[in-house]
Design a protein around this motif. Structure first.
Motif, PDB file in Angstrom:
ATOM      1  N   GLU A 247     -88.677  11.465 -48.356  1.00  0.00           N
ATOM      2  CA  GLU A 247     -88.804  11.924 -49.739  1.00  0.00           C
ATOM      3  C   GLU A 247     -87.435  12.081 -50.393  1.00  0.00           C
ATOM      4  O   GLU A 247     -87.242  11.737 -51.559  1.00  0.00           O
ATOM      5  N   LYS A 248     -86.469  12.610 -49.617  1.00  0.00           N
ATOM      6  CA  LYS A 248     -85.098  12.739 -50.136  1.00  0.00           C
ATOM      7  C   LYS A 248     -84.506  11.364 -50.433  1.00  0.00           C
ATOM      8  O   LYS A 248     -83.851  11.159 -51.458  1.00  0.00           O
ATOM      9  N   PHE A 249     -84.774  10.421 -49.503  1.00  0.00           N
ATOM     10  CA  PHE A 249     -84.258   9.063 -49.689  1.00  0.00           C
ATOM     11  C   PHE A 249     -84.875   8.422 -50.926  1.00  0.00           C
ATOM     12  O   PHE A 249     -84.187   7.755 -51.707  1.00  0.00           O
ATOM     13  N   LYS A 250     -86.184   8.629 -51.106  1.00  0.00           N
ATOM     14  CA  LYS A 250     -86.864   8.063 -52.278  1.00  0.00           C
ATOM     15  C   LYS A 250     -86.255   8.591 -53.576  1.00  0.00           C
ATOM     16  O   LYS A 250     -86.100   7.845 -54.548  1.00  0.00           O
ATOM     17  N   GLU A 251     -85.911   9.871 -53.581  1.00  0.00           N
ATOM     18  CA  GLU A 251     -85.325  10.477 -54.775  1.00  0.00           C
ATOM     19  C   GLU A 251     -83.969   9.852 -55.096  1.00  0.00           C
ATOM     20  O   GLU A 251     -83.694   9.493 -56.253  1.00  0.00           O
TER      21      GLU A 251
END
Length: 606
Positions: A247-251
């Protein structure tokens, strides 16, 4: 360009000076390309008007000179033969244009690669001389981005930006000159529309400048995130962080995506506008040119309209390409700003020493040494310590007591706040940094191995250390049999960070690496967590061998090392609270060492 960008650009030009030969060749081929490209439509105009459609028209002095020159070569007695010769000349001109384009592009790219090769070497050399404090505060991913992708962007300034712009500007100037020679009235129509595309180009450049800055920032953030997570993948998986980290990477990836979409949006708006303006120019030239021909204007001909159709493309295509290339240059100069920001950082360890340390006796003194990693938060609070030549001292204490900090200061990885550290009665700052570090070997608790063979991880590609030296040293400290048990022995590739070996095996390699360097002073952090009994025995033997007859400082984790030490230094909260031999310290009933022994080391005795 802004003042800062001009400054970065001027700094880059300094790196072009050693490659002046290539620079002159690029300029030569740029001029050749511009002239030949502009001359082809002129030839086509002459051919159509004189050998396809015979028209009488009034011409200016310059055009009369060119046409007189051509007609003196092709007198017109045999139009078909002359036409064939002109076609051949146009083909030769096309061939020369292709050759000029090839050499111009090839040498410009070659020059760009030479410049970034020199710049990358300097950047790497500069980074490797930084104090450890710099690496404590800067993400590794950011430095990787600066050293790799930012440097590649700088190459594009020369290969796709500066010289291409110079070539395009030259081409435009020469094209306008030929247009004025062919027909000044039609040229006026074309030039009247040019301010529109110039204004559009200026707006486009300003928007793209902001967009490129955002892109470079997001690329650095993306590289930093990925590098850290790949390095710490075991922790990510161990604590079931895959979904959270995704999720952090997607952001972060979404921010990168948005930054690039801005870039794409501005390109999608500008280039159709440039095409529309170009086509409007062609339409107006055809309309007014045809109208003048129909009305009997002898200054205008069919050949000129055909030539101007080519000239407009040659004029507007460089304009839109210049806008694109300015964007490339902007991205390259933004990258150059970032690279020079690191190159201009004064984070280097000051190497003003003049004394060459050929061999230390090993007399070490720390006199009222104070040090802090963070301002006003002292880690060492007035340390006074003396180590005699050939002596082995053990430093014990709780985590954060300052044990490892003493190791870092001896090697000048950090500079002390106050006090003095001397070796053989010389302040360590008096020694040249290279000779000082050659005489001190360190085996750290967290052993780092490169993705290379065991042999190269031991020698670190030092040609002065032979394979025979390594094997002899390995037999002395008892690790030769362990190495030979591996599939390819000393040529076994341990992969990235030595993942193919256990923690105990990695530490044995580190012991051997320190031993073959034949240091005057040895520093060991001999942590044994997660080490099997066999590796423990080998490490103990290695410790005894490599510390023999040399000054050694050991951050001790084993009772055997502590008991055999000449002196034990007990640290707590940045201060030495006790020192003496094992037996002396045990006699202090309520002493710090006695409590430490009872809580940690008594189990080993049992």
């Amino acid at each position: 360009m802004s003042k800062r960008k001009k400054s970065s650009f001027n700094k880059l030009l300094v790196y072009a000076k050693p490659h002046k030969g290539k620079l002159y060749f690029v300029c030569f081929w740029a001029v050749s390309l511009a002239f030949i490209s502009a001359f082809r439509p002129f030839l086509l105009n002459f051919t159509i008007d004189n050998y396809l459609i015979e028209v009488k028209k009034e011409t200016d002095v310059i055009q009369q000179y060119f046409e007189g020159l051509m007609l003196s070569i092709f007198p017109g007695n045999d139009n078909f033969s002359n036409l064939k010769i002109l076609v051949i000349i146009m083909f030769v001109a096309l061939l020369l244009e292709a050759i000029s384009q090839f050499y111009f592009t090839y040498i410009a790219n070659w020059l760009g690669q030479d410049i970034i090769k020199d710049l990358r070497n300097k950047l790497y050399d500069h980074i490797t001389s930084f104090k450890m404090k710099y690496f404590d505060n800067e993400p590794v991913g950011k430095l990787v981005t600066r050293s790799v992708s930012d440097i590649e962007s700088i190459a594009s300034i020369f290969s796709q930006g500066l010289f291409m712009i110079i070539s395009d500007v030259l081409k435009m100037i020469i094209v306008i000159a030929f247009m004025l020679i062919v027909n000044w009235k039609i040229t006026g129509i074309v030039l009247a529309i040019m301010p529109i595309i110039l204004i559009a180009t200026n707006i486009f450049n300003k928007k793209m400048k902001v967009a490129f800055n955002e892109v470079r920032n997001e690329i650095a953030n993306l590289n930093t995130f990925v590098q850290e997570r790949l390095t710490g993948m075991k922790i990510v998986q161990l604590f079931n962080r895959e979904a959270i980290e995704l999720e952090k990477f997607k952001e972060i990836n979404q921010k990168h995506n948005v930054a690039w979409l801005k870039n794409i949006l501005y390109n999608s708006i500008f280039f159709p506008i440039a095409d529309i303006i170009s086509n409007i120019s062609i339409g107006l030239v055809v309309y007014f040119g045809a109208l003048w021909i129909i009305n009997g204007d002898t200054d205008t001909s069919i050949g000129q309209l055909v030539a101007f159709n080519m000239y407009i493309s040659m004029l507007y295509n460089p304009l839109r390409q210049i806008a694109d290339k300015f964007n490339v240059m902007q991205m390259g100069i933004v990258a150059a700003d970032r690279v020079f920001e690191i190159l201009e950082k004064d984070e280097n360890v000051q190497d003003k020493g003049t004394v060459e340390a050929t061999h230390f006796k090993g007399f070490i003194q720390l006199k009222d040494v104070r040090f802090s990693y963070i301002k006003d938060e002292e880690v060492l609070k007035g340390i006074n310590l003396e180590v005699q030549p050939g002596e082995t001292i053990a430093i014990v204490g709780s985590t954060g007591a300052g044990k490892s900090t003493i190791i870092n200061l001896l090697n000048r990885f950090y500079e002390i706040n106050s006090g003095e550290i001397t070796i053989d009665n010389h302040n360590i700052n008096e020694y040249t940094l290279e000779s000082l570090r050659k005489q001190i070997a360190i085996v750290l608790q967290d052993v780092f191995l490169f993705a290379d063979t065991i042999y190269h991880n031991i020698t670190l590609h030092n040609e002065a250390i032979t394979r025979e030296d390594v094997i002899t040293a390995a037999k002395k400290i008892g690790v030769h049999d362990f190495i030979m048990s591996l599939p390819e022995g000393y040529d076994y590739n341990v992969k990235e960070r030595g993942v193919m070996l256990s923690s105990g095996q990695r530490q044995l390699i580190a012991f051997l690496r320190a031993y073959v360097s034949n240091p005057s002073i040895l520093i060991l952090d001999e942590a044994t967590s997660s080490i099997d009994t066999h590796s423990e025995e080998l490490i103990q033997k290695a410790t005894e061998t490599i510390t023999k007859d040399r000054t050694s400082i050991v951050i001790a984790h084993r009772l055997a090392t502590i008991v055999n030490a000449s002196k034990i230094i007990v640290m707590d909260k940045g201060q030495i609270v006790e020192q003496g031999t094992h037996q002396e310290l045990l006699t202090k009933a309520n002493g710090y060492y006695k409590k430490l022994y009872d809580s940690q080391f008594a189990v080993e005795v049992e």
